[in-house]
Scaffold this motif. Structure first.
Motif, mmCIF file in Angstrom:
data_model
loop_
_atom_site.group_PDB
_atom_site.id
_atom_site.type_symbol
_atom_site.label_atom_id
_atom_site.label_comp_id
_atom_site.label_asym_id
_atom_site.label_seq_id
_atom_site.Cartn_x
_atom_site.Cartn_y
_atom_site.Cartn_z
ATOM 1 N N GLU A 90 -5.417 -46.948 -6.555
ATOM 2 C CA GLU A 90 -6.259 -48.033 -6.054
ATOM 3 C C GLU A 90 -6.046 -48.244 -4.556
ATOM 4 O OE1 GLU A 90 -6.965 -52.837 -6.384
ATOM 5 O OE2 GLU A 90 -5.903 -51.842 -8.035
ATOM 6 N N ARG B 59 -8.905 -48.043 -1.588
ATOM 7 C CA ARG B 59 -9.160 -49.157 -0.674
ATOM 8 C C ARG B 59 -8.965 -48.762 0.787
ATOM 9 N NH1 ARG B 59 -10.093 -53.866 -2.940
ATOM 10 N NH2 ARG B 59 -9.618 -54.179 -5.159
ATOM 11 N N ARG C 253 -5.941 -56.124 -2.057
ATOM 12 C CA ARG C 253 -7.135 -56.603 -2.744
ATOM 13 C C ARG C 253 -7.724 -57.829 -2.047
ATOM 14 N NH1 ARG C 253 -5.343 -56.596 -9.113
ATOM 15 N NH2 ARG C 253 -5.129 -54.326 -9.359
ATOM 16 N N LEU D 5 -13.804 -56.428 -2.828
ATOM 17 C CA LEU D 5 -14.203 -55.546 -3.920
ATOM 18 C C LEU D 5 -14.112 -54.085 -3.513
ATOM 19 C CD1 LEU D 5 -17.341 -57.401 -5.342
ATOM 20 C CD2 LEU D 5 -15.061 -57.285 -6.360
ATOM 21 N N LEU D 6 -13.851 -53.237 -4.495
ATOM 22 C CA LEU D 6 -13.860 -51.798 -4.242
ATOM 23 C C LEU D 6 -15.238 -51.352 -3.801
ATOM 24 C CD1 LEU D 6 -11.846 -50.407 -7.282
ATOM 25 C CD2 LEU D 6 -11.174 -50.229 -4.891
ATOM 26 N N THR E 61 -11.989 -57.500 -12.346
ATOM 27 C CA THR E 61 -11.507 -57.802 -10.993
ATOM 28 C C THR E 61 -11.947 -56.739 -9.989
ATOM 29 O OG1 THR E 61 -9.578 -58.997 -11.821
ATOM 30 C CG2 THR E 61 -9.430 -58.109 -9.585
ATOM 31 N N LEU E 62 -11.935 -55.488 -10.423
ATOM 32 C CA LEU E 62 -12.261 -54.380 -9.521
ATOM 33 C C LEU E 62 -13.748 -54.061 -9.494
ATOM 34 C CD1 LEU E 62 -9.349 -51.903 -10.390
ATOM 35 C CD2 LEU E 62 -9.440 -53.640 -8.594
#
Length: 272
Positions: free
Chosen positions: A101, A105, A210, A215-216, A242-243
């Motif tokens: 992740e 990001r 995050r 957001l991704l 969440t992602l």
């Protein structure tokens, strides 16, 4: 099989297949061969890159505690060393979900997709108090265990018992000679202890990323092992929400989804 020097450490890397890039990164204490059931499902139409983090598999010893950003930069550095800038689908299992992740990001332009396989989750992680003392204690414990000969005496057996307990589909399919070569060494024990000691700090750092990056910006899939229980599946679904990721469930699979349900991992890589 090759070795690439990144950040002053020799990294064991295996590249197979042809087509769009996929990077596979396994969880704490796991090795490149733990992806063996998944690889032949992807190599007909993907270039699959597997690597061992420092102190894991056949890579060199870990010289520093991991960080979320550092592990993202490690993946980028390995791709640079391979002459494969991307874009890449990065697949992270368990604790490596944090690293995958972070890569997505910090390197969105190099990321084609993100797949989290029964990823670690820490919804409210905070930086641990006195991290230096924590790491020093972990190193001291590892030194005592290694000095007592624990890796050679117990390492392979503990590895096999842990794998059996973490899956629903049987025992440890890994080659015995590879298990002895990796888990009978002080190098791997020290790497595992160091990575475990830094777990909370890495989780907290990811939450900061995050919050800062939102957001991704890439397609993402959260794939959960169905044997984790209702509470664990609920947390995995919440992570997907969440992602902004899609959620998939590997019914009947334990934590080692790549061993229990390799076809589910392959399907998550190519959801279309």
């Amino acid at each position: 099989m090759t070795f690439l020097r990144v950040g002053g450490v020799a990294h064991h890397v295996v590249v197979e297949g042809a087509g769009p890039l996929v990077v596979l990164s396994a969880g704490l204490g796991m090795s490149w061969f733990d992806w063996d059931p998944v690889v032949p499902l992807l190599t007909p139409d993907h270039t699959v890159v597997r690597f061992d983090r420092p102190g894991h598999g056949l890579s060199g010893p870990a010289v520093a505690a991991p960080t979320a950003a550092g592990e993202a930069h490690r993946i980028a550095g390995l791709l640079d060393a391979l002459g494969a800038p991307g874009p890449v689908t990065v697949v992270g299992h368990s604790i490596a979900g944090f690293h995958a992740e972070a890569f997505a990001r910090l390197y969105p332009a190099r990321t084609a997709g993100l797949v989290l396989v029964d990823s670690s989750i820490e919804e409210a992680a905070r930086p641990p108090a006195a991290p230096g003392l924590r790491l020093a204690f972990a190193r001291a414990v590892a030194a005592v265990l290694c000095g007592a000969g624990a890796p050679a005496a117990l390492g392979p057996a503990i590895r096999r018992a842990t794998v059996r307990a973490s899956r629903t589909g049987g025992g440890d399919p890994a080659p015995r000679d590879a298990v002895r070569r990796c888990y009978g060494t002080s190098r791997v024990l020290r790497g595992m202890v160091l990575e475990n000691a830094a777990y909370g700090a890495v989780a907290a750092e990811l939450l900061v990323l995050r919050g800062r990056l939102g957001l991704l910006g890439v397609p993402a899939v959260v794939l959960a092992g169905g044997a984790g229980g209702a509470a664990w599946i609920h947390r995995q679904r919440a992570l997907a929400a969440t992602l902004g990721a899609s959620f998939q469930l590997a019914k009947g699979a334990g934590h080692l989804v790549m061993l229990d349900a390799p076809e589910a991992v392959a399907a998550a890589v190519r959801p279309g």
